[in-house]
Design an enzyme around this catalytic site. Sequence first.
Site, PDB file in Angstrom:
ATOM      1  N   GLY A  21      44.654  24.592 -20.755  1.00 16.12           N
ATOM      2  CA  GLY A  21      45.682  24.390 -19.650  1.00 16.12           C
ATOM      3  C   GLY A  21      44.854  24.479 -18.446  1.00 16.12           C
ATOM      4  N   PRO A  44      43.458  27.364 -26.477  1.00 13.59           N
ATOM      5  CA  PRO A  44      42.239  28.495 -26.367  1.00 13.59           C
ATOM      6  C   PRO A  44      42.149  29.128 -25.087  1.00 13.59           C
ATOM      7  CG  PRO A  44      41.806  26.675 -27.794  1.00 13.59           C
ATOM      8  CD  PRO A  44      43.103  26.381 -27.284  1.00 13.59           C
ATOM      9  N   GLU A  45      42.036  28.482 -23.882  1.00  3.69           N
ATOM     10  CA  GLU A  45      41.959  29.035 -22.710  1.00  3.69           C
ATOM     11  C   GLU A  45      42.725  28.088 -21.704  1.00  3.69           C
ATOM     12  OE1 GLU A  45      38.299  31.057 -24.349  1.00  3.69           O
ATOM     13  OE2 GLU A  45      39.030  28.910 -24.331  1.00  3.69           O
ATOM     14  N   THR A  46      43.095  28.446 -20.551  1.00  4.15           N
ATOM     15  CA  THR A  46      43.610  28.063 -19.394  1.00  4.15           C
ATOM     16  C   THR A  46      43.086  28.510 -18.324  1.00  4.15           C
ATOM     17  OG1 THR A  46      46.042  28.001 -20.632  1.00  4.15           O
ATOM     18  CG2 THR A  46      45.884  27.805 -18.342  1.00  4.15           C
ATOM     19  N   HIS A  73      34.956  24.782 -21.989  1.00  6.37           N
ATOM     20  CA  HIS A  73      35.744  23.368 -22.109  1.00  6.37           C
ATOM     21  C   HIS A  73      36.774  23.371 -21.053  1.00  6.37           C
ATOM     22  CE1 HIS A  73      38.903  25.935 -24.305  1.00  6.37           C
ATOM     23  NE2 HIS A  73      39.588  24.782 -23.948  1.00  6.37           N
TER      24      HIS A  73
END
Length: 293
Positions: A21, A44-46, A73
């Site tokens: 995100g 998984p991550e923002t 990423h």
Amino acid sequence: MTRYTEVSAFTTVPGQGNRAGVVLDAAGLPSEQMQRLAAFLEAPETVFVTRLSDGLGRVRYFTPTQEVDFCGHATIALGRVLAQEGRWRGEALELETLAGRIPLRLVLDAGGECRVWMRQPAFQARPVDRRWRSELAEALGLSDRMVHRGLPLAAASTGLWSVFVPLLDSFLLGGLEPDLPRITELSRELGVVSVYAYAPMGVSRFAARDFAPLVGIPEDPVTGSAGGALLALLASEGRLPLRGNRASGLVSQGHALGTPGEIEVEVEVRGSQVTAVQVGGSAAVEREGVWNG
């Protein structure tokens, strides 16, 4: 209302690679709302941009359960969105993170596709006693006879710490049966974020799977920070061919989840000392939305 973008990083195909995100205008967003939005997106991550001006951006990264210091990423995804929206045209740009400042570089190919490169935080490594080999193998659903004795079993970081477990063959990766509660315990005991299994596919190409249940990610599809740390670890131990003072390689990840992606890594080495790690890749925008939480 908060506008967000969902991006597939380390691929040119939406829905593959690793989903992140991206929130570009998060200056007034409280930490609690950042965490809630990250949980809502379930990526998984923002990454949240709290400041962007004069070649410097300030960013924060959240998994669905907690804030983390850095995410590779999501950084690639952010670069892609900034370029697409015309907020970054390749000029000097640094991101201020909890892991330090991360310089970004934008590369456009002849077809107009952009690739984002980031200089990772300083490489660090520490040995892992051999007594952990059997426990790590068992937590991955393997016998310790499947652990490669000629490649490093160690903890390393270029922003986030992982323990790197070398396997004899890349085919073993597809058959892993991770014990996630045990991996959580081992991660805590070893002082790392994830257990990262890898195997050689060639002289400078590796396949990998990354398990990070300690921070709410059972398996991370394609992990830029760990990919950079892996190649740096291998270069520091003389396991990669050098051209002058540089080594380069590729990490393939995500195949076991049906979301393949590829990480490019360049490592600068002076003797056995890693002086710089660059990680690069493509990204594709999946969708945009507005969060009203």
